[in-house]
Design an enzyme around this catalytic site. Structure first.
Site, PDB file in Angstrom:
ATOM      1  CG  ASN A 239      -0.281  -0.335   2.608  1.00 13.80           C
ATOM      2  OD1 ASN A 239       0.609  -0.982   2.489  1.00 13.80           O
ATOM      3  ND2 ASN A 239      -0.698   0.354   3.546  1.00 13.80           N
TER       4      ASN A 239
ATOM      5  CB  CYS B 270      -0.236   9.630  13.240  1.00 10.71           C
ATOM      6  SG  CYS B 270       0.353  11.162  12.477  1.00 10.71           S
TER       7      CYS B 270
ATOM      8  CB  THR C  52     -28.410  -8.997   8.250  1.00 11.94           C
ATOM      9  OG1 THR C  52     -29.250  -9.928   9.126  1.00 11.94           O
ATOM     10  CG2 THR C  52     -29.412  -8.589   7.204  1.00 11.94           C
TER      11      THR C  52
HETATM   12  N1  PLP Z   1      -4.509  -4.422   3.319  1.00  4.55           N
HETATM   13  C1  PLP Z   1      -4.087  -3.369   2.735  1.00  4.55           C
HETATM   14  C2  PLP Z   1      -2.892  -3.643   1.733  1.00  4.55           C
HETATM   15  C3  PLP Z   1      -4.526  -2.148   2.494  1.00  4.55           C
HETATM   16  O1  PLP Z   1      -4.191  -0.948   2.124  1.00  4.55           O
HETATM   17  C4  PLP Z   1      -5.690  -2.019   3.403  1.00  4.55           C
HETATM   18  C5  PLP Z   1      -6.166  -0.487   3.584  1.00  4.55           C
HETATM   19  O2  PLP Z   1      -5.421   0.342   3.382  1.00  4.55           O
HETATM   20  C6  PLP Z   1      -6.238  -3.028   4.101  1.00  4.55           C
HETATM   21  C7  PLP Z   1      -5.375  -4.511   4.089  1.00  4.55           C
HETATM   22  C8  PLP Z   1      -7.426  -2.796   5.014  1.00  4.55           C
HETATM   23  O3  PLP Z   1      -8.546  -2.661   4.061  1.00  4.55           O
HETATM   24  P1  PLP Z   1      -9.929  -2.112   4.986  1.00  4.55           P
HETATM   25  O4  PLP Z   1      -9.675  -0.518   4.941  1.00  4.55           O
HETATM   26  O5  PLP Z   1     -10.813  -2.376   3.810  1.00  4.55           O
HETATM   27  O6  PLP Z   1     -10.064  -2.831   6.211  1.00  4.55           O
END
Ligand code: PLP
Length: 395
Positions: A151, A325, A237
């Site tokens: 990410n 943070c 649900t």
């Molecule tokens: N995994 C990765 C690589 C992510 O970038 C994120 C969210 O930033 C998540 C998991 C978590 O996803 P969610 O925000 O839907 O819980």
């Protein structure tokens, strides 16, 4: 009103109009519970079924392999917890040092519960150290959990190669695909992956809906116990409007995936090339080629990333710092640290992430604002240094 330049698509995306169109009637008048036997319930159940097909299509999966969840974090937790429950003698979980907090934090809890949680390192370009992974897995490994694309840097891990090796060893494999879905072609049916997580809000769907792919015949224990929704694999649900939105988002992504990948790659090239030609000595964090087309994680030597982020925010530009943070204090990014960056280097890095509504004009305007801001920040830090008191004489 001040113009907004949203360049934080890896954090979340806006709901696409095509998606909202599908969701709105379900929130207003078609509110049946899919488990109800009357016509309103049947209509809702049909909506869920149709969306499941669309999600499965984007993932290259069978619709029976899709379990809807509340988010990517839940999917990650569900996959790992299920592997531990169905492999009771195996006490090790192997992952990497650059995973999302939903895996990292779970690891902390699992350690407290008596499991071994091993995090494999990465190279300076953000690639997984595959030799270390091969070395550490053994008959005591219940599951390996890795991201498909990071990410923060966008760097891909070679999950097909890794999965092939784990299959030979009979070790379960979970892939956190949250950042990659809708930005990278997928064919899970043909891949050696047992579990795969996705989240709608990263691909122009709503927040609060995700899914976990569980390959056919993989043993599974539900993370949330209760009713028999999702064929007994996830109680609660169904979020019908969210599911419909997720389906619509997947359909939208599939429509122009190759073109959109190329478009974003060329926008990013223009963005990075222009910046590199400037006087600021900017460095790209992560491998230049094997990364998501959406992501540009940049280091601005001598510039504080948080100050840059705030200054750009004042001018309407939304980006993320490479830092998380934690209770008011800014910690350097664990991803950049794992790649060997110093705290200072990490703190001078920020992430720009692009998406469907980023145009060449957006990039051009952002580049002008960014260059001005960098100039002003450098000027003010030079002034501050000059105004610092001189050390006192030794006597
Ligand atoms: N995994 C990765 C690589 C992510 O970038 C994120 C969210 O930033 C998540 C998991 C978590 O996803 P969610 O925000 O839907 O819980």
């Amino acid at each position: 009103m001040k113009q907004t330049y949203y360049l934080d698509y890896n954090a979340t995306t806006p709901v696409a109009p095509e998606v909202w169109q599908q969701m709105e009637p379900l929130l207003r008048e078609q509110y049946g519970n899919p488990s109800s036997v009357h016509h309103s319930g049947k209509a809702a159940s049909k909506v869920v079924r149709q969306a499941r097909v669309k999600v499965a299509e984007l993932l290259g999966a069978d619709e029976r392999e899709i379990i809807f969840t509340s988010c990517g974090s839940e999917s990650n937790n569900a996959a790992i917890r299920s592997a531990l429950a169905t492999n009771p003698g195996k006490k090790q979980i192997v992952t990497s040092r650059v995973e999302h907090s939903s895996v990292k934090k779970l690891g902390k809890y699992l350690t407290e519960e008596g499991y071994e949680f091993y995090e494999v390192g990465v190279t300076a370009q953000g690639f997984l150290n595959i030799d270390e992974l091969r070395h550490v897995v053994s008959e005591k490994t219940a599951i390996v959990s890795l991201m498909l694309a990071n990410n923060e840097t966008g760097v891909f891990f070679p999950v097909n190669e890794i999965g092939g090796f784990l299959k030979e060893k009979g070790i379960m494999f979970h892939v956190d695909g949250v950042q990659a879905v809708g930005k990278h072609p997928l064919n899970l049916k043909e891949s050696p992956v047992d579990f795969f997580s996705a989240s709608a809000h990263k691909l122009y769907g709503p927040k609060g809906i995700g899914c976990l792919y569980v390959k056919k015949n993989t043993p599974f224990r539900p993370f949330i116990a209760g009713g028999s929704q999702e064929r007994g694999r996830r109680a609660g649900t169904e979020n019908v409007a969210g599911i419909a939105g997720f389906g619509a988002a997947c359909e939208l992504a599939l429509k122009d995936l190759p073109e959109e990948i190329q478009r974003l790659k060329s926008l990013r090239r223009y963005f990075e090339d222009t910046l590199m030609k400037g006087p600021h000595g900017i460095v790209v964090n992560g491998d230049l080629n094997r990364r998501l087309p959406t992501t540009s994680n940049l280091r601005f030597p001598g510039v504080d990333g948080e100050s840059l982020l705030m200054a750009l925010d004042q001018k309407g530009i939304c980006i993320s710092s490479g830092s998380a943070c934690t209770s008011g204090s800014t910690e350097p990014s664990h991803v950049l640290k794992a790649m060997g960056l110093t705290d200072d280097e990490s703190k001078s890095s920020v992430r720009f992430s692009f998406g469907r509504y980023t145009t060449e004009e957006t990039i051009r305007e952002v580049l002008v604002i960014l260059q001005d801001t960098l100039g002003a920040l450098k000027e003010s830090s030079k002034r501050n240094r000059l105004m610092e008191p001189r050390p006192e004489a030794a006597f």
